[in-house]
Write a protein that holds these residues in place. Sequence first.
Motif, PDB file in Angstrom:
ATOM      1  N   ALA A  33       0.810  -1.307   0.128  1.00 48.43           N
ATOM      2  CA  ALA A  33      -0.017   0.046  -0.028  1.00 48.43           C
ATOM      3  C   ALA A  33       0.892   1.267   0.022  1.00 48.43           C
ATOM      4  CB  ALA A  33      -0.977   0.034   1.203  1.00 48.43           C
ATOM      5  N   SER A  52      -4.866   1.767  -1.836  1.00 49.23           N
ATOM      6  CA  SER A  52      -4.770   0.421  -1.507  1.00 49.23           C
ATOM      7  C   SER A  52      -3.730  -0.325  -2.585  1.00 49.23           C
ATOM      8  CB  SER A  52      -6.052  -0.433  -1.664  1.00 49.23           C
ATOM      9  OG  SER A  52      -6.813  -0.294  -2.956  1.00 49.23           O
ATOM     10  N   SER A 102       0.273  -5.269   4.004  1.00 49.87           N
ATOM     11  CA  SER A 102      -0.994  -4.372   3.754  1.00 49.87           C
ATOM     12  C   SER A 102      -2.094  -5.394   3.044  1.00 49.87           C
ATOM     13  CB  SER A 102      -0.771  -3.194   3.095  1.00 49.87           C
ATOM     14  OG  SER A 102      -0.254  -3.457   1.769  1.00 49.87           O
ATOM     15  N   ASP A 105      -7.357  -4.379  -0.186  1.00 48.48           N
ATOM     16  CA  ASP A 105      -8.176  -3.234  -0.628  1.00 48.48           C
ATOM     17  C   ASP A 105      -8.366  -2.206   0.231  1.00 48.48           C
ATOM     18  OD1 ASP A 105     -10.377  -6.104  -1.901  1.00 48.48           O
ATOM     19  OD2 ASP A 105      -9.018  -4.514  -2.836  1.00 48.48           O
TER      20      ASP A 105
END
Length: 126
Positions: A33, A52, A102, A105
């Motif tokens: 991310a 994201s 990460s 989304d």
Amino acid sequence: QVQLVESGGGLVQAGDSLRLSCVASGRTFSGYAVAWFRQAPGKERESVAAISRGGGNRYYADSVKGRFTISRDNAKNTLYLQMNSLKPEDTAVYYCAAKAFSALDIPYPQGPYDYWGQGTQVTVSS
């Protein structure tokens, strides 16, 4: 490890546009991310925009919403920040940052971020 290098800053007039780029190297860019932060003289660093890992979700600070657009091109290992209708209060050093581990989304406007670029100066004159 990932290395980040920003470019695209400069001196512009109020109302002008700039596009910042951040090129990543070292590890697979799509695994991170990423986000843009900025820091003005005498002020704390603030989150500007985040995106994201998959590119499907974005966050914008209220101060830039409707004027800035964050995007990423994972094939080019590059993060972008399109800045339109620039204002003098947008003057700052802009940094890109990358976060490992990460979710696909979720943007992470507050991080914490693991890697940072060296920054690029944006100056907007009135």
